[in-house]
Scaffold this active site. Structure first.
Site, PDB file in Angstrom:
ATOM      1  N   HIS A  89      11.636  -8.945   0.446  1.00 24.99           N
ATOM      2  CA  HIS A  89      11.277  -7.541   0.248  1.00 24.99           C
ATOM      3  C   HIS A  89      12.523  -6.656   0.393  1.00 24.99           C
ATOM      4  CE1 HIS A  89       9.212  -3.689   1.012  1.00 24.99           C
ATOM      5  NE2 HIS A  89       8.161  -4.245   0.459  1.00 24.99           N
ATOM      6  N   PHE A 114       6.325   1.693  -4.865  1.00 27.27           N
ATOM      7  CA  PHE A 114       7.725   1.950  -4.532  1.00 27.27           C
ATOM      8  C   PHE A 114       8.212   3.340  -4.944  1.00 27.27           C
ATOM      9  CE2 PHE A 114       7.451  -2.693  -4.677  1.00 27.27           C
ATOM     10  CZ  PHE A 114       7.932  -2.999  -3.412  1.00 27.27           C
ATOM     11  N   ASP A 147       0.850  -1.180   0.000  1.00 26.18           N
ATOM     12  CA  ASP A 147       0.000   0.000   0.000  1.00 26.18           C
ATOM     13  C   ASP A 147       0.888   1.233   0.000  1.00 26.18           C
ATOM     14  OD1 ASP A 147       0.780  -0.369   2.656  1.00 26.18           O
ATOM     15  OD2 ASP A 147      -1.132   0.238   3.493  1.00 26.18           O
TER      16      ASP A 147
END
Length: 273
Positions: free
Chosen positions: A234, A111, A98
């Site tokens: 991530h 991003f 989000d």
């Protein structure tokens, strides 16, 4: 996800005419009333038609948030920015979570941040570090990723909005159904990961590579069919050293695109946007 570092977020008139105009020219209530074809590119309007009701519910929810005195990110003009890039041009899908909850950061592309944001978020700084290690391109001080988007890289957050200062606050408000439909629409155009280029071309299939960073992004795998997938940890500082660094997603994506007969992405960003 509660940590802002886990949150992330093309553009010319030729892609879609809803350029980001001054935020006070649009409101979330305005978006909720506009026809779907005026909110997103025409082929996206067709793809998202089955979830139009959920999209409008989410927009109405955002209007209520603002009416209740809450700041919502990104701005109305940028909320659906990812869908200004025509579906037909997508060849790389990067799934975010989000938007950044810091005011001024979220721009509607996963991003990415506003071109004036300094310093850039640490997750994005880690993406730039991996880009340098992978392809040799120097890190940039800005977070404007529109050059990638203009080349068919769909930077799509799973949830498209957030209350300022409250990461993850707009989960389960309808966005997941909308973005699931979007991801399926992209994946339905993809060739089988192990298929011959000629056979796929004859079938009218479009080249596609999907980049998944982190467990939340991995959760969309069931939506991807046989699309080629690159997955790793991530880029957050909490996990980048556990498999993101050294994963070479940019060169691998280009190699997979070439195998599918659709050139490469120029991942180098301009020194200044």
């Amino acid at each position: 996800m509660s940590n802002p570092e886990f949150h992330s977020e093309p553009d010319s008139g030729a892609l879609f005419e809803l350029e980001p105009e001054p935020a006070d020219r649009l409101s979330f209530a305005d978006l909720a009333r506009l026809p779907l074809g005026e909110l997103v590119a025409p082929d996206w309007a067709k793809a998202l038609a089955p979830v139009e009701a959920q999209l409008r519910e989410a927009l109405t929810f955002l209007a209520g948030e603002v009416a209740g005195g809450h700041a919502v990110l990104p701005s109305p003009a940028n909320l659906l920015r990812a869908f200004r890039q025509p579906l037909a041009t997508v060849r790389v899908l990067v799934v975010g979570q989000d938007p950044y909850p810091t005011p001024g950061h979220a721009v509607g592309l996963s991003f990415a941040v506003d071109r004036a944001t300094r310093p850039i978020p640490r997750s994005l700084a880690n993406i730039y570090k991996e880009l340098q290690d992978d392809l040799g391109f120097p890190p940039r001080v800005h977070g404007d990723l529109s050059r990638w988007a203009e080349q068919g890289v769909l930077l799509l957050n799973r949830v498209l909005s957030v209350r300022a200062g409250a990461a993850g606050s707009h989960r389960n408000k309808g966005w997941e159904a909308v973005t699931a439909a979007a991801i399926r629409a992209v994946a339905d155009r993809a060739p089988a990961a192990d298929a011959r280029v000629g056979a796929d071309a004859a079938a009218g299939r479009a080249a596609l590579v999907v980049i998944l960073w982190g467990k939340d992004a991995e959760s969309v795998r069931p939506l991807l069919g046989s699309a080629a997938v690159i997955a790793s940890a991530h880029p957050s500082p909490l996990s980048a050293s556990r498999g993101f660094f050294g994963s070479r997603p940019f060169s691998r994506a280009n190699a997979l695109l070439q195998e599918q007969g659709n050139g490469t992405v120029d991942w180098e960003l301009p020194p200044l946007p």
